[in-house]
Design a protein around this motif. Structure first.
Motif, PDB file in Angstrom:
ATOM      1  N   ARG A  81     -11.064  -6.847 -13.873  1.00  0.00           N
ATOM      2  CA  ARG A  81     -11.155  -7.223 -12.455  1.00  0.00           C
ATOM      3  C   ARG A  81     -10.052  -6.604 -11.608  1.00  0.00           C
ATOM      4  N   LEU A  82      -9.000  -6.134 -12.237  1.00  0.00           N
ATOM      5  CA  LEU A  82      -7.912  -5.550 -11.464  1.00  0.00           C
ATOM      6  C   LEU A  82      -8.068  -4.051 -11.246  1.00  0.00           C
ATOM      7  N   GLN A  83      -9.076  -3.465 -11.903  1.00  0.00           N
ATOM      8  CA  GLN A  83      -9.230  -2.013 -11.808  1.00  0.00           C
ATOM      9  C   GLN A  83      -9.254  -1.490 -10.368  1.00  0.00           C
ATOM     10  N   PRO A  84     -10.019  -2.115  -9.450  1.00  0.00           N
ATOM     11  CA  PRO A  84     -10.024  -1.584  -8.083  1.00  0.00           C
ATOM     12  C   PRO A  84      -8.637  -1.579  -7.441  1.00  0.00           C
ATOM     13  N   TYR A  85      -7.846  -2.596  -7.780  1.00  0.00           N
ATOM     14  CA  TYR A  85      -6.516  -2.684  -7.185  1.00  0.00           C
ATOM     15  C   TYR A  85      -5.615  -1.578  -7.727  1.00  0.00           C
ATOM     16  N   TRP A  86      -5.781  -1.280  -9.003  1.00  0.00           N
ATOM     17  CA  TRP A  86      -4.954  -0.213  -9.582  1.00  0.00           C
ATOM     18  C   TRP A  86      -5.344   1.141  -9.018  1.00  0.00           C
ATOM     19  N   PHE A  87      -6.634   1.318  -8.794  1.00  0.00           N
ATOM     20  CA  PHE A  87      -7.068   2.575  -8.198  1.00  0.00           C
ATOM     21  C   PHE A  87      -6.485   2.709  -6.792  1.00  0.00           C
ATOM     22  N   SER A  88      -6.557   1.618  -6.051  1.00  0.00           N
ATOM     23  CA  SER A  88      -6.011   1.603  -4.697  1.00  0.00           C
ATOM     24  C   SER A  88      -4.509   1.864  -4.725  1.00  0.00           C
ATOM     25  N   ARG A  89      -3.836   1.340  -5.745  1.00  0.00           N
ATOM     26  CA  ARG A  89      -2.394   1.572  -5.868  1.00  0.00           C
ATOM     27  C   ARG A  89      -2.101   3.058  -6.079  1.00  0.00           C
ATOM     28  N   THR A  90      -2.965   3.721  -6.886  1.00  0.00           N
ATOM     29  CA  THR A  90      -2.781   5.161  -7.089  1.00  0.00           C
ATOM     30  C   THR A  90      -2.887   5.905  -5.759  1.00  0.00           C
ATOM     31  N   LEU A  91      -3.895   5.518  -4.960  1.00  0.00           N
ATOM     32  CA  LEU A  91      -4.068   6.179  -3.664  1.00  0.00           C
ATOM     33  C   LEU A  91      -2.844   5.951  -2.785  1.00  0.00           C
ATOM     34  N   SER A  92      -2.332   4.713  -2.784  1.00  0.00           N
ATOM     35  CA  SER A  92      -1.165   4.437  -1.956  1.00  0.00           C
ATOM     36  C   SER A  92       0.022   5.267  -2.418  1.00  0.00           C
ATOM     37  N   GLY A  93       0.122   5.454  -3.741  1.00  0.00           N
ATOM     38  CA  GLY A  93       1.199   6.285  -4.279  1.00  0.00           C
ATOM     39  C   GLY A  93       1.088   7.727  -3.805  1.00  0.00           C
ATOM     40  N   ILE A  94      -0.153   8.215  -3.711  1.00  0.00           N
ATOM     41  CA  ILE A  94      -0.338   9.592  -3.237  1.00  0.00           C
ATOM     42  C   ILE A  94       0.113   9.705  -1.789  1.00  0.00           C
ATOM     43  N   VAL A  95      -0.162   8.662  -0.993  1.00  0.00           N
ATOM     44  CA  VAL A  95       0.264   8.684   0.414  1.00  0.00           C
ATOM     45  C   VAL A  95       1.792   8.714   0.502  1.00  0.00           C
ATOM     46  N   VAL A  96       2.449   7.846  -0.301  1.00  0.00           N
ATOM     47  CA  VAL A  96       3.910   7.827  -0.304  1.00  0.00           C
ATOM     48  C   VAL A  96       4.447   9.198  -0.723  1.00  0.00           C
ATOM     49  N   LEU A  97       3.851   9.743  -1.774  1.00  0.00           N
ATOM     50  CA  LEU A  97       4.292  11.040  -2.276  1.00  0.00           C
ATOM     51  C   LEU A  97       4.178  12.105  -1.198  1.00  0.00           C
ATOM     52  N   THR A  98       3.033  12.098  -0.475  1.00  0.00           N
ATOM     53  CA  THR A  98       2.858  13.081   0.592  1.00  0.00           C
ATOM     54  C   THR A  98       3.977  12.953   1.614  1.00  0.00           C
ATOM     55  N   GLY A  99       4.305  11.704   1.953  1.00  0.00           N
ATOM     56  CA  GLY A  99       5.398  11.477   2.903  1.00  0.00           C
ATOM     57  C   GLY A  99       6.691  12.103   2.419  1.00  0.00           C
ATOM     58  N   PHE A 100       7.018  11.908   1.161  1.00  0.00           N
ATOM     59  CA  PHE A 100       8.293  12.415   0.656  1.00  0.00           C
ATOM     60  C   PHE A 100       8.270  13.938   0.486  1.00  0.00           C
ATOM     61  N   ILE A 101       7.086  14.482   0.168  1.00  0.00           N
ATOM     62  CA  ILE A 101       6.990  15.940   0.102  1.00  0.00           C
ATOM     63  C   ILE A 101       7.246  16.533   1.487  1.00  0.00           C
ATOM     64  N   LEU A 102       6.713  15.862   2.517  1.00  0.00           N
ATOM     65  CA  LEU A 102       6.964  16.336   3.891  1.00  0.00           C
ATOM     66  C   LEU A 102       8.456  16.253   4.210  1.00  0.00           C
ATOM     67  N   VAL A 103       9.126  15.202   3.731  1.00  0.00           N
ATOM     68  CA  VAL A 103      10.575  15.111   3.919  1.00  0.00           C
ATOM     69  C   VAL A 103      11.243  16.335   3.297  1.00  0.00           C
ATOM     70  N   ALA A 104      10.841  16.636   2.056  1.00  0.00           N
ATOM     71  CA  ALA A 104      11.451  17.762   1.356  1.00  0.00           C
ATOM     72  C   ALA A 104      11.215  19.064   2.115  1.00  0.00           C
ATOM     73  N   ILE A 105       9.962  19.259   2.580  1.00  0.00           N
ATOM     74  CA  ILE A 105       9.649  20.480   3.332  1.00  0.00           C
ATOM     75  C   ILE A 105      10.499  20.549   4.590  1.00  0.00           C
ATOM     76  N   ASN A 106      10.595  19.415   5.263  1.00  0.00           N
ATOM     77  CA  ASN A 106      11.373  19.333   6.499  1.00  0.00           C
ATOM     78  C   ASN A 106      12.825  19.743   6.240  1.00  0.00           C
ATOM     79  N   LEU A 107      13.395  19.214   5.163  1.00  0.00           N
ATOM     80  CA  LEU A 107      14.790  19.522   4.860  1.00  0.00           C
ATOM     81  C   LEU A 107      14.961  20.998   4.532  1.00  0.00           C
ATOM     82  N   ILE A 108      14.021  21.531   3.737  1.00  0.00           N
ATOM     83  CA  ILE A 108      14.147  22.937   3.344  1.00  0.00           C
ATOM     84  C   ILE A 108      14.027  23.839   4.569  1.00  0.00           C
ATOM     85  N   VAL A 109      13.011  23.552   5.390  1.00  0.00           N
ATOM     86  CA  VAL A 109      12.803  24.375   6.589  1.00  0.00           C
ATOM     87  C   VAL A 109      14.037  24.322   7.489  1.00  0.00           C
TER      88      VAL A 109
END
Lengths: 448, 468
Positions: B421-449
């Protein structure tokens, strides 16, 4: 407070008081002092004699358990709260952890608690489950540890052997201690085997545990309806099919690696009460666990009856490949011969009436089956007499003639018809209450 | 502290070692992204597809999980904290670093150790103490790093002629001591000295000291330092900040046993842990009252000051996580939430929400001053909102999942129900992690640029004004 005047002396003060002082206070107050308490418990008790020192193999298994992060998902302490004792057995005590450096209590349960794991599952189950957990538990999210095997669950390499040796230690000390103290008793249940119970004294449990039996045996038996069978079918697909096969042919994905092999359910006509009993206790000495506590399931009486009714419907006459020679026709004379031969060859283990209570029955693991509670097809009995049953004490009776083997097969089919010849709900319920009494009104714990 | 002093602190460019700080920030951001990509995200995906990368021992769930947690604590946080210390301490003491060579050695040495640690964990060499999983030889070698940091750190304070000891210094000094003592306690006692349940007692203290005496003091030091310099106004009350400090120092070391409630640890110790955990309300609320009083009338600054927004975002998460914390440390809550995903949501809010957001505030404030170029406004906005939305989504998802899990267990449902029953929540958690990751990758790009842009020196002031 005037911060302006505070200088470097203040810094030293801060570092000594806040940095070192408070830290040391906490370490001594809440790190070392409880340790004295615990040491006191370790020294004062003779219980710790039951905690065996790890063998080198078990210790290596423990390292593998740590290295693969098993301890992150599997906790190792049973709390005296919530559903813990019902699911996982006796509440943990400090002395049980005597030789553990470091502890593996864990702070997380993604999988079930493993404190009493050795009492729930035998090694063959562990191997298959380690190789690919989804072979046994279809919806498991545990990783598969293929690299601990040489290609199949039947060929574990050193790592899997060490790990399973370590898993075999979990819960052993507590079991020994409770058996010695009498807070746990071994009870022989015919047709099932030797199971462990918490005994009662003066109407109360003698050790922390929960009144499982009262719950299960006071629960009314549900009626054998289409809805119940539907629920049973669902549960069977979820929990049973991986070993017993989706049609009950005993050929689930895990089946060939288990010893003894899972029962070919479609070769029998079961009494629902018996299936209920097996689901309740499990089958000690085989991979069949109890489905009422244990990590495996946490099924209610209603669920057990549903599965039992569904399992009854699995029976198929043509479940086995036909024998080499055509079967002898059933005659009254043949059944009578079978009766004589059964008394000679089978009754020592299976009991004179086939109820699984022969004189040797208690000594055997797994215990002989209760033939009065299920009717095997004649072909299945013939097949079993020919080949024996690997992983059990049942030998191949190849010395018996073909005629005698068929005779026994036909006779065995008559055993289940004897008592009252009735399968009414009332009778079965009475039996299940008797079964509970025989077991000493104790809470079911793990089969060993 | 008076306003002029705040101004003075914000200046002081000549005292610091910009390249050293940049290197530490760079390494920290690298570990931040690595711990998500190579740890958290893979682990989250395996909840949905357990066989994903399943045949490689180094990439099994159990090993990657430790790569995730160890790199959070010792890769990302310690690196960013070192950067912050090298940024703040010379300004607070008004002396240069005693030995930049030693600091540079420490940079290479420490990060090599973290990298070896990741490798060792993936190879299956694990000490088995929760949050202290590096094998012992790494733990011992890392003591060299603590020594090197301690030398540079205390040399600065001993040589300082500054008679004014700001509260951030208090937190940082204690951090250096606590981190070292905690490191020794965690690496030594549970695995070698104390057996069984006694090791759980010390292990519990270690786990919480890592959060309470390592991450929290340094993050609080950053808040107390960067909030006034960003706002160009002094902190609301010094007395409050000292009360916050002393209550943290006293109560935080005493709470660790709440990680093992209802275990065979003596109950009196568990009751004490419950009481001291509850007292953290006092610590946290004094700090945050101080912070929000300082913010009074200046909330509008959040609109265009991205660094301030990260910092204040972090304090909001701090408020939430530490309201949750003392309440969930009550024994009465434990049968329901202990062992569930709720706790994972809580710890993510502490480290990802509070610690990381505050540290990002520091990064976004310091980077333009270290490179002389303003950060890209659009990238900054995107990275903040992605990280903020993604992480909030993750926390809420995990709390709901955790409560469901707790109720499934408590109501006696079969174990697998709580998984299926928790599977949908874990999938959603993965998606949220991808969003967070994208944010931090943008931070890294911003710093490098930002670091790569070459601008004439005359344009610098204008660029910096834009960043503020």
């Amino acid at each position: 407070m005037d911060a302006q005047k505070w200088g470097i002396e203040r810094a030293v003060f801060i570092m000594l008081v806040a940095g070192v002082g408070f830290f040391a206070l906490a370490f001594i107050g809440l790190g070392v002092t409880p340790w004295f308490n615990i040491n006191h418990e370790l020294k004062g008790h003779r219980k710790t004699e039951h905690v065996a020192q790890y063998t080198p193999l078990q210790l290596r298994g423990r390292q593998i358990y740590i290295a693969n992060g098993c301890y992150y998902c599997h906790s190792q302490f049973v709390r005296p709260v919530a559903d813990d004792p019902l699911r996982f057995g006796a509440v943990s005590k400090a002395w049980e952890y005597k030789h553990q450096y470091p502890n593996l209590l864990s702070t997380r349960r993604k999988g079930p608690d493993l404190t009493r794991e050795s009492l729930d599952h035998p090694a063959d189950w562990e191997y298959v489950h380690l190789y690919d957990p989804r072979m046994i538990v279809p919806w498991s999210i545990m990783p598969a540890y293929h690299w601990m095997f040489n290609g199949s669950p039947g060929k574990p390499n050193g790592q899997a052997k060490a790990l399973v040796a370590y898993l075999g230690t979990l819960g052993k000390a507590r079991k020994r201690e409770m058996l010695a103290k009498g807070t746990l008793k071994k009870v022989f249940v015919p047709g099932i085997g030797t199971v462990l119970h918490y005994p009662y004294k003066g109407g109360r449990l003698t050790s922390p545990g929960y009144d499982h039996v009262a719950f299960f045996h006071k629960a009314p038996r549900i009626a054998d309806t289409a809805a119940a069978r539907g629920r049973g079918k669902h549960l069977y697909a979820l929990d049973c099919a991986s070993c017993h096969g989706s049609t009950g042919d005993g050929r689930g994905r895990a089946a060939r690696y288990l010893s003894p092999r899972p029962v070919r359910l479609n070769a029998f006509r079961f009494r629902a009460g018996f299936v209920y009993k097996v689901l309740y206790y499990g089958r000690p000495g085989s991979a069949m666990p109890s489905w009422v506590h244990a990590p495996d399931g946490f099924l209610t009486p209603r669920d057990l009856w549903s599965v039992a009714y569904y399992v009854k419907t699995l029976h198929q006459n043509a479940a086995l490949p036909p024998p080499k020679h055509p079967p002898l026709p059933r005659t009254a004379a043949l059944v009578k011969l079978g009766g004589q031969q059964f008394a000679t060859n089978c009754a020592t283990c299976h009991g004179p009436k086939g109820e699984g209570n022969g004189v040797l029955a208690r000594a055997l693991t797994p215990a002989p089956v209760d033939l009065a509670m299920m009717t095997p097809s004649a072909r299945w009995v013939y097949h079993t007499l020919n080949h024996g049953r690997a992983g059990t004490a049942m030998p191949a009776f190849s010395s018996l003639s073909r005629k005698v083997r068929w005779a026994i097969a036909y006779f065995v089919q008559t055993l289940a018809q004897k008592p009252a010849n009735s399968q009414s709900a009332a009778v079965a319920r009475k039996q299940s209450v008797q079964m509970a009494r025989a077991a000493g009104h104790g809470t079911l714990t793990h089969s060993s | 502290m008076q306003t002029e002093k705040t101004e003075e602190l914000a200046a002081g460019e000549s005292l610091i070692e910009p390249k050293l700080i940049r290197a530490h920030i760079g390494a920290a951001i690298f570990w931040l992204i690595y711990l998500i990509v190579g740890g958290g995200l893979l682990v989250a995906i395996k909840f949905t597809w357990p066989n994903f990368l399943g045949n490689i021992p180094q990439f099994t769930w159990g090993r990657l999980r430790f790569v995730h947690t160890q790199t959070v604590a010792y890769g990302w946080f310690v690196d960013i904290f070192l950067a912050a210390i090298y940024y703040m301490v010379p300004r607070l003491t008004r002396v240069k670093l005693a030995s930049p060579t030693l600091a540079w050695f420490n940079f290479y040495f420490y990060n090599t150790m973290v990298a070896i640690g990741v490798f060792q964990l993936m190879e299956g060499h694990n000490l088995g103490v929760v949050w202290m999983e590096y094998p012992s030889f790494i733990n011992i070698l890392m003591l060299i790093s603590y020594g090197a940091l301690g030398y540079n750190f205390f040399a600065s304070y001993l040589r300082s002629k500054e008679r004014n000891l700001y509260v951030s210094s208090w937190y940082m000094m204690s951090f250096v001591i606590w981190a070292t003592l905690n490191w020794i306690m965690g690496g030594l006692v549970p695995a070698y000295v104390a057996p069984g349940i006694a090791s759980a007692v010390v292990g519990g203290l270690f786990i919480h000291d890592l959060v309470g005496l390592v991450v929290t003091p340094l993050a609080t030091a950053m808040i107390y330092y960067f909030l006034p310099v960003m706002l160009r106004r002094p902190i609301y009350s010094h007395s409050l900040s000292l009360m916050g400090f002393w209550s943290l120092a006293f109560f935080y070391p005493l709470v660790g046993i709440h990680h093992y409630y209802y275990s065979p640890i003596p109950m009196w110790a568990q009751y004490i842990a419950q009481g001291t955990s509850f007292m953290l309300f006092f610590t946290v609320y004094t700090v945050l009252y101080n912070v929000y009083k300082t913010m009074k009338g200046r909330w509008g600054d959040l609109a265009d000051n991205i660094a301030l927004r990260w910092l204040i975002g972090g304090t909001v998460f701090y408020l939430m996580v530490c309201t949750q914390g003392p309440l969930q440390a009550l024994l009465i809550e434990q049968p329901l939430i202990h062992f569930t995903d709720w706790v994972i949501g809580h710890s993510h809010m502490a480290l990802l929400g509070f610690g990381t957001f505050v540290a990002m505030g520091f990064v976004h404030y310091a980077w333009p001053r270290l490179t002389g170029n303003a950060l890209n406004k659009t990238l900054s906005e995107w990275s903040f909102w992605l990280a903020f939305i993604g992480s909030s989504w993750m926390f809420i998802d995990l709390w709901v999942a955790g409560l469901m899990e707790g109720y499934y267990w408590g109501y006696g449902k079969p174990w697998m129900d709580s998984i299926v029953r928790l599977q949908p929540y874990w999938f959603s958690r993965t998606l949220s992690g991808i969003v967070v990751l994208t944010g931090f990758i943008l931070v890294a790009i911003n710093l490098i640029v930002t670091a790569r842009v070459k601008q004439p020196a005359t344009e610098r002031p204008a660029a910096l004004a834009g960043a503020r």
